[in-house]
Design a protein around this motif. Structure first.
Motif, mmCIF file in Angstrom:
data_model
loop_
_atom_site.group_PDB
_atom_site.id
_atom_site.type_symbol
_atom_site.label_atom_id
_atom_site.label_comp_id
_atom_site.label_asym_id
_atom_site.label_seq_id
_atom_site.Cartn_x
_atom_site.Cartn_y
_atom_site.Cartn_z
ATOM 1 N N SER A 7 38.928 42.152 42.849
ATOM 2 C CA SER A 7 39.647 42.662 41.586
ATOM 3 C C SER A 7 40.458 41.376 41.092
ATOM 4 O O SER A 7 40.437 41.187 39.832
ATOM 5 C CB SER A 7 40.492 43.569 41.961
ATOM 6 O OG SER A 7 39.990 44.946 42.596
ATOM 7 N N THR A 8 41.099 40.688 41.850
ATOM 8 C CA THR A 8 41.908 39.500 41.448
ATOM 9 C C THR A 8 40.875 38.551 40.740
ATOM 10 O O THR A 8 41.266 37.985 39.578
ATOM 11 C CB THR A 8 42.642 38.837 42.458
ATOM 12 O OG1 THR A 8 43.441 39.720 43.124
ATOM 13 C CG2 THR A 8 43.365 37.761 42.096
ATOM 14 N N SER A 9 39.847 38.158 41.205
ATOM 15 C CA SER A 9 39.154 37.021 40.546
ATOM 16 C C SER A 9 38.221 37.788 39.446
ATOM 17 O O SER A 9 38.097 37.282 38.441
ATOM 18 C CB SER A 9 37.668 36.808 41.658
ATOM 19 O OG SER A 9 38.292 36.555 43.021
ATOM 20 N N TYR A 59 40.493 44.011 46.667
ATOM 21 C CA TYR A 59 41.634 43.427 45.882
ATOM 22 C C TYR A 59 41.254 41.891 45.525
ATOM 23 O O TYR A 59 41.748 41.622 44.387
ATOM 24 C CB TYR A 59 42.869 43.760 46.637
ATOM 25 C CG TYR A 59 43.344 44.892 46.424
ATOM 26 C CD1 TYR A 59 43.597 45.855 45.229
ATOM 27 C CD2 TYR A 59 43.195 45.972 47.372
ATOM 28 C CE1 TYR A 59 43.921 47.080 45.103
ATOM 29 C CE2 TYR A 59 43.416 47.368 47.398
ATOM 30 C CZ TYR A 59 43.852 47.822 46.109
ATOM 31 O OH TYR A 59 44.322 49.177 45.908
ATOM 32 N N ASN A 103 39.750 40.148 37.380
ATOM 33 C CA ASN A 103 40.691 40.050 36.272
ATOM 34 C C ASN A 103 40.817 38.903 35.637
ATOM 35 O O ASN A 103 41.474 38.474 34.597
ATOM 36 C CB ASN A 103 42.128 40.597 36.806
ATOM 37 C CG ASN A 103 42.068 42.244 37.203
ATOM 38 O OD1 ASN A 103 41.280 42.882 36.713
ATOM 39 N ND2 ASN A 103 42.547 42.484 38.187
ATOM 40 N N SER A 134 47.110 43.562 42.890
ATOM 41 C CA SER A 134 45.918 42.956 43.653
ATOM 42 C C SER A 134 46.068 41.902 44.446
ATOM 43 O O SER A 134 45.640 41.770 45.661
ATOM 44 C CB SER A 134 44.728 42.665 42.933
ATOM 45 O OG SER A 134 44.437 43.980 42.060
ATOM 46 N N LEU A 135 46.648 41.028 43.939
ATOM 47 C CA LEU A 135 47.208 39.832 44.319
ATOM 48 C C LEU A 135 48.047 39.940 45.539
ATOM 49 O O LEU A 135 47.914 39.230 46.660
ATOM 50 C CB LEU A 135 47.978 38.802 43.593
ATOM 51 C CG LEU A 135 48.270 37.417 44.004
ATOM 52 C CD1 LEU A 135 47.173 36.559 44.445
ATOM 53 C CD2 LEU A 135 48.949 36.545 42.848
ATOM 54 N N SER A 188 47.394 43.493 38.292
ATOM 55 C CA SER A 188 46.710 42.212 38.603
ATOM 56 C C SER A 188 47.738 41.635 39.824
ATOM 57 O O SER A 188 47.189 41.082 40.735
ATOM 58 C CB SER A 188 46.747 41.144 37.376
ATOM 59 O OG SER A 188 45.667 41.523 36.654
#
Length: 222
Positions: free
Chosen positions: A166-168, A163, A170, A124-125, A121
């Motif tokens: 992915s962040t959203s 990403y 997660n 990704s950020l 996470s």
């Protein structure tokens, strides 16, 4: 054999094929490295399917190992893209050191039994922020670029989409991994990541094509 043909594996192998055709003679080593990275990606995805569905074992350790490769490659690629505008060697060293500490710290905390979710996470950020910073550098640059055929721009576009998604995703991990669409065997999270993968590798494939056309154009003018 059809077991190994999924949305992810098909788009990954397609992108690998485009990379091989467009980049194998490229003058920039970092772009040629995309071929090796995509080869690792495809091998990891196929191996993960085999481990989970054929051997009936957990494939999480494999994805943990791949996370190291992913971090190393994407971080190095961003560093290469930044070099045209600024020198961020110290940033790269600091980030890789922080990532390594987070990764192995979480592994030991989980007793090496589960995926390093928190570290992924954070990764990704960081890559979302790295993508936005690249856009900022483009805006500040006095040299004009036609973005529709500018390979780095499209590589970063795909990276940002994946990403950021992915962040959203997660953030809502617990909900999305359980919730399922009626009459469909997979969670919403699985579907979202399939879409993100398609967008990522389509953007990357277009970036590779732009790089190839740029090389051909330069050769014809030489």
């Amino acid at each position: 054999m059809t077991l190994y043909f999924t949305v992810n594996t098909v788009i990954e192998f397609f992108c690998l094929l485009i990379a091989c055709l467009c980049l194998y003679k490229d003058r920039d080593p970092i772009w040629r490295l995309c071929i090796l990275y995509l080869l690792f990606t495809c091998a990891t995805e196929v191996s993960a399917i085999h481990i989970r569905k054929v051997l009936n074992q957990s494939n999480l350790p494999l994805y943990n190992v791949f996370l190291l490769i992913e971090c190393g490659f994407i971080s190095t690629f961003f560093y290469y893209l930044y070099k045209r505008y600024v020198n961020k060697t110290k940033w790269l060293m600091v980030w890789l050191s922080v990532f390594t500490l987070l990764f192995f710290g979480e592994l030991m905390n989980n007793h090496f039994l589960s995926f390093t979710f928190k570290t992924a996470s954070v990764l990704s950020l960081v890559f979302v922020l790295a993508s936005l910073y690249f856009y900022y550098l483009i805006l500040k640059d006095e040299k004009f670029e036609r973005l529709y055929n500018y390979a780095p721009f499209w590589w970063v576009n795909g990276t940002l989409i994946f990403y950021f998604g992915s962040t959203s995703t997660n953030i809502f991990f617990d909900y999305l991994i359980q919730d399922k669409i009626s009459n469909f065997a997979h969670s919403i999270r699985y579907i979202i990541f399939n879409i993100l993968n398609v967008l990522l590798y389509c953007c990357w494939s277009y970036a590779f094509l732009c790089k190839y056309l740029q090389r051909k154009s330069s050769s014809s003018l030489a």
